[in-house]
Design an enzyme around this catalytic site. Structure first.
Site, mmCIF file in Angstrom:
data_model
loop_
_atom_site.group_PDB
_atom_site.id
_atom_site.type_symbol
_atom_site.label_atom_id
_atom_site.label_comp_id
_atom_site.label_asym_id
_atom_site.label_seq_id
_atom_site.Cartn_x
_atom_site.Cartn_y
_atom_site.Cartn_z
ATOM 1 N N TYR A 147 5.224 -4.187 -3.412
ATOM 2 C CA TYR A 147 4.980 -4.813 -2.107
ATOM 3 C C TYR A 147 4.049 -6.019 -2.271
ATOM 4 O O TYR A 147 4.337 -7.115 -1.800
ATOM 5 C CB TYR A 147 4.345 -3.781 -1.183
ATOM 6 N N ARG A 188 1.634 6.122 7.448
ATOM 7 C CA ARG A 188 0.374 5.402 7.613
ATOM 8 C C ARG A 188 -0.626 6.247 8.371
ATOM 9 O O ARG A 188 -0.280 7.181 9.090
ATOM 10 C CB ARG A 188 0.615 4.061 8.289
ATOM 11 N N ASP A 273 -5.086 2.747 -4.264
ATOM 12 C CA ASP A 273 -5.453 2.678 -2.840
ATOM 13 C C ASP A 273 -6.708 1.817 -2.703
ATOM 14 O O ASP A 273 -7.746 2.123 -3.300
ATOM 15 C CB ASP A 273 -5.737 4.103 -2.357
HETATM 16 N N1 UDP Z 1 -4.650 7.877 4.463
HETATM 17 C C1 UDP Z 1 -5.154 9.150 4.639
HETATM 18 N N2 UDP Z 1 -4.319 10.115 5.170
HETATM 19 C C2 UDP Z 1 -3.042 9.870 5.561
HETATM 20 C C3 UDP Z 1 -2.538 8.548 5.370
HETATM 21 C C4 UDP Z 1 -3.370 7.577 4.828
HETATM 22 O O1 UDP Z 1 -6.308 9.436 4.321
HETATM 23 O O2 UDP Z 1 -2.357 10.801 6.026
HETATM 24 C C5 UDP Z 1 -5.538 6.834 3.919
HETATM 25 C C6 UDP Z 1 -4.950 6.041 2.744
HETATM 26 O O3 UDP Z 1 -5.231 6.661 1.507
HETATM 27 C C7 UDP Z 1 -5.675 4.715 2.901
HETATM 28 C C8 UDP Z 1 -5.888 4.586 4.415
HETATM 29 O O4 UDP Z 1 -5.746 5.888 4.940
HETATM 30 O O5 UDP Z 1 -6.922 4.755 2.254
HETATM 31 C C9 UDP Z 1 -4.876 3.686 5.090
HETATM 32 O O6 UDP Z 1 -3.613 4.065 4.646
HETATM 33 P P1 UDP Z 1 -2.272 3.480 5.253
HETATM 34 O O7 UDP Z 1 -1.146 4.182 4.574
HETATM 35 O O8 UDP Z 1 -2.318 3.563 6.744
HETATM 36 O O9 UDP Z 1 -2.250 1.939 4.904
HETATM 37 P P2 UDP Z 1 -2.831 1.000 3.729
HETATM 38 O O10 UDP Z 1 -3.986 0.325 4.358
HETATM 39 O O11 UDP Z 1 -3.273 1.849 2.545
HETATM 40 O O12 UDP Z 1 -1.718 0.108 3.405
#
Ligand code: UDP
Length: 311
Positions: A147, A188, A273
Site C-alpha cells: 500500500y 480498522r 504498525d
Molecule cells: N488496532 C487495534 N485493534 C483493532 C484494529 C486496529 O488495536 O481491532 C490498532 C492497529 O494496530 C493500529 C491502530 O489501531 O495501531 C489503527 O489501526 P487501523 O487498522 O484502523 O489503521 P492504520 O492507522 O494502522 O492504517
C-alpha cells in the site's frame, strides 16, 4: 465550482461515496468507476440517481469515458490493513496502473486530477507530527509495503504528469478517517471497536495500545479535499485531525459512548504498525483555510448511531 462533470474511481467506497454524495448535492454530474472488491454499491443506492452513473470496472484496465470531464478523483484502492494484506497485488496495481490510467483520462480531457494519497507514505514515522516535506520511513518489503509504495509511486506519477504534460494535479495525504459507511469488518480500529462494543464483546487492542492515531470525521475530510481540489496547490497536502489519541484512549471513549464497561483483549501488534501518527496541518490551514471541526467524541457518537442500525 459546481455543475462540473466528475469521474470518481473507487466511488462506491467509504470516502468515494461521501465525495459522490457531496458533489451530487452541489450540482455536479458524477461518473463512478468501481470494481466493488472493497467498495459496495449499497453506499450509492440511497443517493439521488439523476446525475449519477455507476460503471463496474477495474480501473487497472483501460478507461474509456465519453464526453467532457472536469475533474478526476482517483480514490480506488483497498485502504485498510487487512484489505491490502488480502489483496496485495490488486493494491499495487490500482496504485500504479490504475493511477496511470486515471491520469491518462485527466490528460486526454484536460481535467484536474486529485489523488487520494495517505499518511502511510510516512511509514512508521521518525518525525512527529508529520509535515508534508518529511520523506517518510517505509519498509518496502514488509506486508504494508504494497500500500505504502503503491501510493508513493502514485504521487510520483502524478507529479510526472504535472511536470511533463501540465496536468493540474492535487495530492491529498489522508490520515485516519472514520464515519458512517465504513465496513463493519474492514478491520480498522474504529469500526472494529464500535461493532465489538455494540455486541458486548471485548475490544481487540493490538499490542499494548500505546500506539497513537489522530482521527478525522468524514465530513471534515471531504471539506478539506474539496478545498484542495479547488486550490492552486500542486504538491501534497495533509488532511486529517491533529488531535492524537492512544488506541487505549480510543477504546475507553468508545466504551463510554456505548455505555458499557471497558473490556479489552490484547493480541499481537501487526508487523510495521506505525507507533505514532499525527498530521501537521499547517499547510492546509494556510493554503485552504481548512480546519477540522468535529471533535472525536461527537464524530464517534454519530458513527455509533449509524452502526447501531446496521450491526
Ligand atoms: N488496532 C487495534 N485493534 C483493532 C484494529 C486496529 O488495536 O481491532 C490498532 C492497529 O494496530 C493500529 C491502530 O489501531 O495501531 C489503527 O489501526 P487501523 O487498522 O484502523 O489503521 P492504520 O492507522 O494502522 O492504517
Amino acid at each position: 465550482m459546481s455543475n462540473q462533470r466528475v469521474v470518481i474511481t473507487g466511488g462506491a467506497g467509504f470516502l468515494g461515496s461521501h465525495l459522490t454524495e457531496t458533489l451530487l448535492a452541489r450540482g455536479d454530474e458524477v461518473i463512478v468507476l468501481d470494481n466493488f472488491i472493497t467498495g459496495n454499491p449499497d453506499n450509492l443506492a440511497q443517493l439521488p440517481q439523476e446525475r449519477l452513473t455507476i460503471i463496474k470496472q477495474d480501473v487497472t484496465t483501460f478507461l474509456a469515458i465519453d464526453g467532457q470531464v472536469d475533474i478526476v478523483f482517483h480514490f480506488a484502492s483497498p485502504a485498510s490493513p487487512i484489505d491490502y494484506l488480502r489483496y496485495p497485488i490488486q493494491t499495487l496495481k490500482v496504485g500504479s496502473l490504475g493511477t496511470h490510467n486515471a491520469l491518462g483520462v485527466a490528460k486526454a480531457k484536460g481535467a484536474r486530477f486529485v489523488l487520494a494519497s495517505t499518511s502511510e507514505v510516512y511509514g512508521d514515522p521518525l518525525i512527529h507530527p508529520q509535515p508534508e516535506d518529511y520523506w517518510g520511513h517505509v519498509n518496502p518489503v514488509g506486508p504494508r509495503g504494497v500500500y505504502d509504495e503503491a501510493k508513493r509511486f502514485a504521487e510520483a506519477m502524478a507529479m510526472a504528469y504535472h511536470r511533463t504534460h501540465g496536468v493540474e494535479t492535487r495530492i491529498v495525504r489522508i490520515f485516519n478517517t472514520y464515519g458512517p459507511r465504513m465496513r463493519l469488518h474492514d478491520g480498522r480500529v474504529v469500526p472494529a471497536f464500535i461493532s465489538q462494543a455494540l455486541k458486548g464483546e471485548p475490544l481487540t487492542v493490538f499490542g499494548d495500545g500505546r500506539q497513537t492515531r489522530s482521527f478525522c470525521y468524514v465530513s471534515d475530510l471531504i471539506d478539506g479535499i474539496l478545498r484542495l481540489a479547488a486550490s492552486d496547490h500542486v504538491g501534497p497536502v495533509n488532511i486529517g485531525n491533529p488531535d492524537e489519541f492512544t488506541i487505549l484512549e480510543l477504546a475507553q471513549i468508545v466504551s463510554e459512548l456505548a455505555g458499557i464497561p471497558l473490556r479489552i483483549e490484547h493480541s499481537d501488534l501487526p508487523v510495521d504498525d506505525p507507533k505514532q501518527r499525527q498530521p501537521d496541518i499547517r499547510r492546509a490551514r494556510a493554503l485552504l483555510g481548512w480546519e477540522p471541526k468535529v471533535p472525536l467524541r461527537e464524530g464517534l457518537s454519530r458513527t455509533l448511531d449509524w452502526f447501531s442500525k446496521v450491526v
